[in-house]
Scaffold this motif. Structure first.
Motif, mmCIF file in Angstrom:
data_model
loop_
_atom_site.group_PDB
_atom_site.id
_atom_site.type_symbol
_atom_site.label_atom_id
_atom_site.label_comp_id
_atom_site.label_asym_id
_atom_site.label_seq_id
_atom_site.Cartn_x
_atom_site.Cartn_y
_atom_site.Cartn_z
ATOM 1 N N ASP A 499 64.236 -28.878 19.807
ATOM 2 C CA ASP A 499 62.737 -29.199 19.677
ATOM 3 C C ASP A 499 62.023 -27.833 20.310
ATOM 4 O O ASP A 499 60.826 -28.089 20.225
ATOM 5 N N THR A 500 62.868 -27.379 22.040
ATOM 6 C CA THR A 500 61.649 -26.808 22.395
ATOM 7 C C THR A 500 61.652 -25.605 21.749
ATOM 8 O O THR A 500 60.601 -24.916 21.491
ATOM 9 N N LEU A 501 62.238 -25.125 20.840
ATOM 10 C CA LEU A 501 62.186 -23.439 20.025
ATOM 11 C C LEU A 501 61.056 -24.209 18.780
ATOM 12 O O LEU A 501 60.879 -23.360 18.639
ATOM 13 N N VAL A 502 60.719 -25.428 18.275
ATOM 14 C CA VAL A 502 60.467 -25.472 17.088
ATOM 15 C C VAL A 502 58.879 -25.830 17.369
ATOM 16 O O VAL A 502 58.242 -25.015 17.063
ATOM 17 N N GLU A 503 59.052 -26.891 19.153
ATOM 18 C CA GLU A 503 57.990 -26.481 19.333
ATOM 19 C C GLU A 503 56.441 -25.442 19.576
ATOM 20 O O GLU A 503 55.949 -24.722 19.245
ATOM 21 N N MET A 504 57.658 -24.073 20.662
ATOM 22 C CA MET A 504 57.580 -23.240 20.664
ATOM 23 C C MET A 504 56.959 -21.724 19.132
ATOM 24 O O MET A 504 56.160 -21.686 19.008
ATOM 25 N N GLY A 505 57.954 -22.276 18.498
ATOM 26 C CA GLY A 505 57.300 -21.403 17.142
ATOM 27 C C GLY A 505 55.770 -21.908 16.138
ATOM 28 O O GLY A 505 55.596 -21.507 16.128
ATOM 29 N N GLN A 506 55.957 -23.237 16.929
ATOM 30 C CA GLN A 506 54.840 -24.207 16.500
ATOM 31 C C GLN A 506 52.923 -23.376 17.039
ATOM 32 O O GLN A 506 52.078 -23.504 16.707
ATOM 33 N N ALA A 507 53.095 -23.587 18.462
ATOM 34 C CA ALA A 507 53.078 -23.034 19.193
ATOM 35 C C ALA A 507 52.155 -21.645 19.312
ATOM 36 O O ALA A 507 51.758 -21.093 19.241
ATOM 37 N N ILE A 508 54.084 -20.796 18.574
ATOM 38 C CA ILE A 508 53.342 -19.365 18.629
ATOM 39 C C ILE A 508 52.625 -19.133 17.134
ATOM 40 O O ILE A 508 51.815 -18.404 16.832
ATOM 41 N N ASN A 509 52.786 -20.450 16.089
ATOM 42 C CA ASN A 509 52.154 -19.741 14.809
ATOM 43 C C ASN A 509 50.035 -20.105 14.678
ATOM 44 O O ASN A 509 49.925 -19.950 14.338
ATOM 45 N N GLU A 510 50.380 -21.226 15.936
ATOM 46 C CA GLU A 510 49.305 -21.708 16.136
ATOM 47 C C GLU A 510 48.031 -20.391 17.222
ATOM 48 O O GLU A 510 47.317 -20.554 16.052
ATOM 49 N N LYS A 511 48.941 -20.075 17.542
ATOM 50 C CA LYS A 511 48.065 -18.549 18.268
ATOM 51 C C LYS A 511 47.905 -17.947 17.197
ATOM 52 O O LYS A 511 46.419 -17.298 17.519
ATOM 53 N N LEU A 512 49.082 -17.534 16.673
ATOM 54 C CA LEU A 512 48.632 -16.954 15.366
ATOM 55 C C LEU A 512 46.959 -16.940 14.437
ATOM 56 O O LEU A 512 46.872 -15.802 14.400
ATOM 57 N N GLN A 513 46.997 -18.096 14.405
ATOM 58 C CA GLN A 513 46.169 -18.267 13.571
ATOM 59 C C GLN A 513 44.720 -18.021 15.019
ATOM 60 O O GLN A 513 43.716 -17.685 13.759
ATOM 61 N N VAL A 514 44.686 -18.689 15.344
ATOM 62 C CA VAL A 514 43.871 -18.401 16.488
ATOM 63 C C VAL A 514 43.391 -16.915 16.183
ATOM 64 O O VAL A 514 42.077 -16.323 16.510
ATOM 65 N N ILE A 515 44.340 -15.707 16.693
ATOM 66 C CA ILE A 515 44.634 -14.397 16.718
ATOM 67 C C ILE A 515 43.420 -14.516 15.665
ATOM 68 O O ILE A 515 42.750 -13.275 15.291
ATOM 69 N N GLU A 516 44.191 -14.562 14.372
ATOM 70 C CA GLU A 516 43.935 -13.957 13.313
ATOM 71 C C GLU A 516 42.605 -14.433 12.556
ATOM 72 O O GLU A 516 42.071 -13.280 12.424
ATOM 73 N N LYS A 517 42.203 -15.394 13.037
ATOM 74 C CA LYS A 517 40.279 -15.938 12.518
ATOM 75 C C LYS A 517 39.620 -14.937 13.368
ATOM 76 O O LYS A 517 38.201 -14.447 13.002
ATOM 77 N N GLY A 518 40.156 -14.856 14.632
ATOM 78 C CA GLY A 518 39.554 -13.568 15.221
ATOM 79 C C GLY A 518 39.208 -11.965 15.450
ATOM 80 O O GLY A 518 38.082 -11.756 14.980
ATOM 81 N N ILE A 519 40.524 -11.921 14.243
ATOM 82 C CA ILE A 519 40.877 -10.309 13.858
ATOM 83 C C ILE A 519 39.845 -10.075 12.588
ATOM 84 O O ILE A 519 39.659 -9.747 12.422
ATOM 85 N N HIS A 520 39.531 -11.253 11.602
ATOM 86 C CA HIS A 520 38.634 -12.001 11.079
ATOM 87 C C HIS A 520 37.166 -11.564 11.215
ATOM 88 O O HIS A 520 36.550 -10.918 10.802
ATOM 89 N N GLU A 521 36.410 -12.435 12.245
ATOM 90 C CA GLU A 521 35.254 -12.089 13.127
ATOM 91 C C GLU A 521 35.176 -10.695 13.356
ATOM 92 O O GLU A 521 33.783 -10.515 12.264
ATOM 93 N N MET A 522 36.237 -10.252 14.246
ATOM 94 C CA MET A 522 35.728 -8.880 13.984
ATOM 95 C C MET A 522 35.829 -7.748 13.874
ATOM 96 O O MET A 522 34.986 -6.813 13.192
ATOM 97 N N ALA A 523 36.394 -7.948 11.828
ATOM 98 C CA ALA A 523 36.193 -7.080 10.668
ATOM 99 C C ALA A 523 35.229 -7.412 10.207
ATOM 100 O O ALA A 523 34.741 -6.576 9.065
ATOM 101 N N GLY A 524 34.724 -8.832 9.898
ATOM 102 C CA GLY A 524 33.907 -9.726 9.068
ATOM 103 C C GLY A 524 33.903 -9.541 7.295
ATOM 104 O O GLY A 524 33.653 -9.349 6.904
ATOM 105 N N THR A 525 35.101 -9.883 7.551
ATOM 106 C CA THR A 525 36.244 -10.370 6.531
ATOM 107 C C THR A 525 37.589 -10.880 6.719
ATOM 108 O O THR A 525 37.812 -10.428 7.276
ATOM 109 N N SER A 526 37.909 -11.514 5.934
ATOM 110 C CA SER A 526 39.390 -12.391 5.410
ATOM 111 C C SER A 526 39.682 -11.366 4.718
ATOM 112 O O SER A 526 39.528 -10.626 4.361
#
Length: 877
Positions: A499-526
């Protein structure tokens, strides 16, 4: 049509070395350059299908061009020794693949290639030149094409006359005029100062050649340019001469016929690939070992029995338990074989394990058994409820100790090295990959009988060799007891919280989504960040960042490119973090989830005891010694490793700077010994000595550099290696190393003496007599000899440190049993031991663990152990 492929050996070797990380095989031999070089050869052969082939190398630093200009190629940094020592292996690869290679004193590889390309053209052949050097574009004509490497050694650009003209707007032969005008900094060809590529091309388009420029100098526009050309005419002419490839070099009768290539992937090639650790290349060449036909003609007497009686097991000297799959935690047992005074008996698995007489014999400590790989056998039987006892000799481990540099410790390899040729190699007998299959029972029984009979004959031979080497106690008192300790650790496994590994994976995926959104904003495009093509378009077209490198498919967005772009835009840092987290999630979190045992809920790693030449343990399926801990998210993965019972704790203890302490003891350096005996921080002490400052003046950077030097010395680091680690010049790195030896003269004296002793003995030993043979320590080849010398310096240090922690593990297991504690030893990670223990035993461990580890072996300096504990492995820090 005959096709001649000419390869610029030095150019490709350099490209290969710098394109790949500094890798080494299990013997400690650097292999990144020779791997890349070999990979390139195979690629060329596959794509070009040459009828003739030649690899040309430079013979030395001095060439006929130095008579014209002494500074030719001056200023080039010395070839890193990590690359130099790989060149002989490249030559050996070529020899075994029957590819002609050649070098000529006073001439460069370019001249050899130029001369042979001319010969090929005159014979009416097609010629292909493979290089990373643009100078060779001058050879392009209607029969000769040049392939230039542009990214590492995988991406190539093919240049014919049209492509050369498209790139430079001049004919191929005018490349030498171009170099005459603009010079070449990489070869230290001066050219005309202030004339760059654009100006040079403009002049050549107008006047046709360098001579044409000077014939009509009055027509050159621009007063300053005309002055530069006038003042540097001799230099320009000389530069053209230096850049001109000799098409008529004296090649001692080297003919086109000598370059004939008939593709041959022989056993010699496969043996070298195995020795170098090139497993992927072995698969690529499709090599399959064949059963030695002579072995089939030797009969072994045996009985295939459905049940075995107690009297049959009297005076049995060898036990074989056959498993084909590498991971013995899950492997099927194919059968058993025993051999002794009453002959040889083979049993099928179910019949053996259902035989009360046989199981009692396996578990009887008084029934002495010679085995092949005690740990493997013990673990497999533990999974089946049988406790293997009475092991007195391990064929596999004995062979490893006698010579850890041997590439094969399969039973047939060990037997054939001692002239026992009746054992089939497992890979040849069973096949491999999709072709692997278990033969019918009589054929299988014959194979098992051959193996167990070989074990009977090998045991006295190997025992004598160990006695002659003063290594028998290393086997009986260290490695064999350790194998059973490791077997217990592997079988117990490490509780892993899914469960800890699964939660970590989910947390990393959520963090990746936040980072991805920030990168798209910096780039001005998806866009798809994981798509190199889309990422390249965003970085270099949308954001207009400077283009560092291009590939055939577009812009390069490799890690080294992104590192160079960091100062250019804040988006780069986010992209790098995005990649790191993505790899962490896919490789480690998802990877660990796949190897949790479905029944126990634990991870049962395998410790490789007979692999490294230094004696260090390694870990596989999974590699728990390599969990990344630089990123906090990586460190957090250790949270998933928990005690197996409620209310228990994870207790971790590790040696502090054990290799440096071993170095102090072996070298007998008074300054190092005093530093450790007075409990000084050794990195601070080294920083004080190297930089000549007081302790309160030392900065974090100084201490970090001193630490790199300290540990680098242990690993025989060169100025090149240290400069790469610290991001400094090789000159500064060399100054650090020289200052270190001034501060610790005993270390330098040790290194000189150990090399001399190795030349006399042919090997070096650890403090506990573990050997590493160095046959090339007296080689006439400088590169091979220098590698052996560096190995002689560091193996006794690394190997002794590995031996000490092994002793500690054996003594620790005995201490826990003597004190009747419930504590379990779970893992060994380099210099660290991991335990699980009830809360009430923690205080006892605080005394026991340091006591055992610090006194496992007596040195002239104290061994120091740090410990911590917590509810998870992460918390035990």
């Amino acid at each position: 049509m005959k096709k001649l492929v000419l390869v610029d050996g030095n150019s490709i070797a350099f490209r290969a070395f710098f394109a790949l990380p500094l890798l080494s095989n299990d013997k400690g031999v650097y292999t990144n350059g020779v791997y890349g070089f070999t990979n390139m050869l195979l690629k060329i052969i596959e794509e070009e299908q040459p009828t003739h082939m030649l690899v040309a190398f430079d013979a030395g630093k001095t060439t006929f061009r130095h008579e014209t200009f002494k500074q030719y190629k001056g200023g080039r940094e010395k070839t890193p020794p990590e690359l130099s020592e790989q060149i002989p292996f490249m030559h050996e690869v070529l020899d075994r693949m029957h590819i002609k290679h050649y070098q000529k004193d006073q001439y460069e590889a370019d001249d050899i290639i130029g001369t042979m390309s001319r010969k090929g053209q005159e014979a009416g052949w097609t010629v292909k030149v493979v290089t990373g050097d643009k100078d060779l574009l001058q050879l392009v004509d209607d029969r000769t094409m040049v392939s230039l490497t542009r990214k590492g050694i995988t991406d190539m650009d093919d240049y014919d006359s049209e492509k050369v003209h498209e790139r430079y707007e001049i004919e191929p032969l005018r490349i030498i005029d171009l170099k005459g005008l603009m010079g070449d900094s990489s070869d230290n060809i001066p050219g005309v100062p202030g004339v760059g590529e654009k100006t040079a091309i403009k002049l050549l388009k107008q006047f046709g050649s360098l001579e044409g420029v000077y014939a009509d100098l009055d027509k050159v526009s621009g007063k300053k340019l005309k002055e530069k050309l006038t003042d540097n005419k001799d230099q320009a002419m000389m530069s053209k001469q230096l850049a001109t490839i000799n098409l008529d070099a004296p090649l001692d009768g080297l003919t086109l016929d000598e370059t004939v290539y008939e593709e041959q992937i022989t056993e010699d090639v496969a043996a070298l690939f195995k020795d170098l650790g090139f497993n992927t290349l072995l698969e690529r060449i499709g090599y399959e070992a064949e059963i030695d036909e002579a072995s089939k003609d030797i009969d072994i007497d045996y009985k295939l029995v459905s049940d075995i009686q107690k009297e049959d097991l009297e005076n049995v000297s060898a036990l074989l338990m056959e498993m084909v799959d590498e991971n013995y935690h899950f492997a099927d047992i194919q059968g058993f074989a025993v051999a002794g005074d009453n002959g040889c008996f083979v049993l099928e698995t179910d019949q053996a394990l259902n035989s009360q007489a046989f199981v009692e014999w396996l578990e009887d400590p008084n029934e002495k058994k010679v085995v092949f790989d005690a740990k493997r056998a013990a673990v497999a039987l533990k999974w089946r409820g049988v406790d293997l006892r009475g092991i007195i000799f391990d064929i596999n481990m004995a062979s490893y100790l006698i010579d850890p540099s041997e590439s094969g410790h399969d039973l047939s390899d060990i037997a054939k090295r001692r002239n026992l040729h009746y054992v089939f190699h497992d890979e040849a007998f069973y096949g491999k990959g999709a072709k692997r299959q278990i033969p019918e029972r009589d054929t299988l029984a014959d194979h098992l009988a051959r193996k167990v009979q070989a074990m009977v004959e090998l045991e006295p031979m190997l025992k004598k060799e160990l006695q002659d080497n003063q290594q028998l106690s290393l086997l009986t008192d260290m490695e064999m007891p350790l194998s059973l300790v490791l077997a217990e650790m592997e079988f117990k496994g490490v509780e892993t919280d899914r469960d800890t590994l699964v939660e970590m994976g989910q947390a990393i995926n959520e963090k990746l989504q936040v980072i991805e959104k920030g990168i798209h904003e910096m780039a001005g495009t998806s866009f798809n960040i994981n798509s190199p093509k889309q990422l390249g378009e965003v970085l270099f077209e949308t954001l207009e960042l400077p283009v560092i490198k291009k590939t055939k498919t577009g812009y390069s967005t490799s890690a080294d490119v992104l590192e160079k772009l960091r100062p250019e835009h804040e988006i780069i840092d986010q992209i790098l973090v995005y990649r790191q987290l993505g790899k962490l999630n896919s490789t480690y979190i998802e990877g660990l989830l796949k190897v949790i045992h479905p029944e126990t809920g634990k991870i049962h790693t395998r410790f490789n005891q007979a692999l490294t030449q230094t004696g260090r343990l390694s870990s596989t399926d999974p590699n728990l010694q390599n969990i990344p801990i630089r990123l906090e998210e990586g460190r957090k993965i250790r949270k998933a490793f928990v005690p197996s019972q409620p209310g228990w704790r994870i207790f971790a203890a590790d040696y502090s700077q054990i290799e440096l302490r071993v170095l102090a003891h072996i070298a007998g350096d008074e300054n190092l010994i005093d530093a450790f005996n007075n409990e000084l921080d050794i990195h601070t002490k080294t920083a004080m000595d190297v930089f000549g400052v007081r302790s309160d003046e030392i900065t974090d950077i100084m201490r970090r550099q001193a630490k790199a030097v300290n540990f680098g010395i242990v690993y025989g680091i060169s100025d090149f290696g240290l400069s790469q680690n610290l991001g400094i010049t090789r000159k500064d790195a060399k100054a650090f190393i020289d200052k270190y030896f001034e501060s610790y003269p005993g270390v330098q004296e040790y290194m000189t003496e150990i090399v001399q002793q190795a030349k006399l003995d042919g090997y070096v030993t650890t403090l506990l007599k573990r050997r590493r043979y160095l046959p090339e320590i007296t080689s006439r080849n400088f590169n091979r000899r220098s590698f052996a010398e560096r190995t002689a310096m560091n193996t006794p240090i690394q190997g002794s440190a590995a031996d000490i922690i092994k002793l500690a593990m054996i003594q620790m297991a005995e201490r826990l049993e003597d004190e009747q504690l419930q504590t379990n030893m779970l893992l060994q990670v380099h210099d660290e031991l991991i335990f699980e223990a009830p809360e009430e035993e923690i205080d006892r461990l605080k005394d026991i663990v340091p006591d055992v580890m610090e006194y496992a072996f007596n040195l002239d300096v104290p061994l120091k152990v740090d410990y911590a504990y917590g509810s998870t492995w992460y918390d035990a820090k």
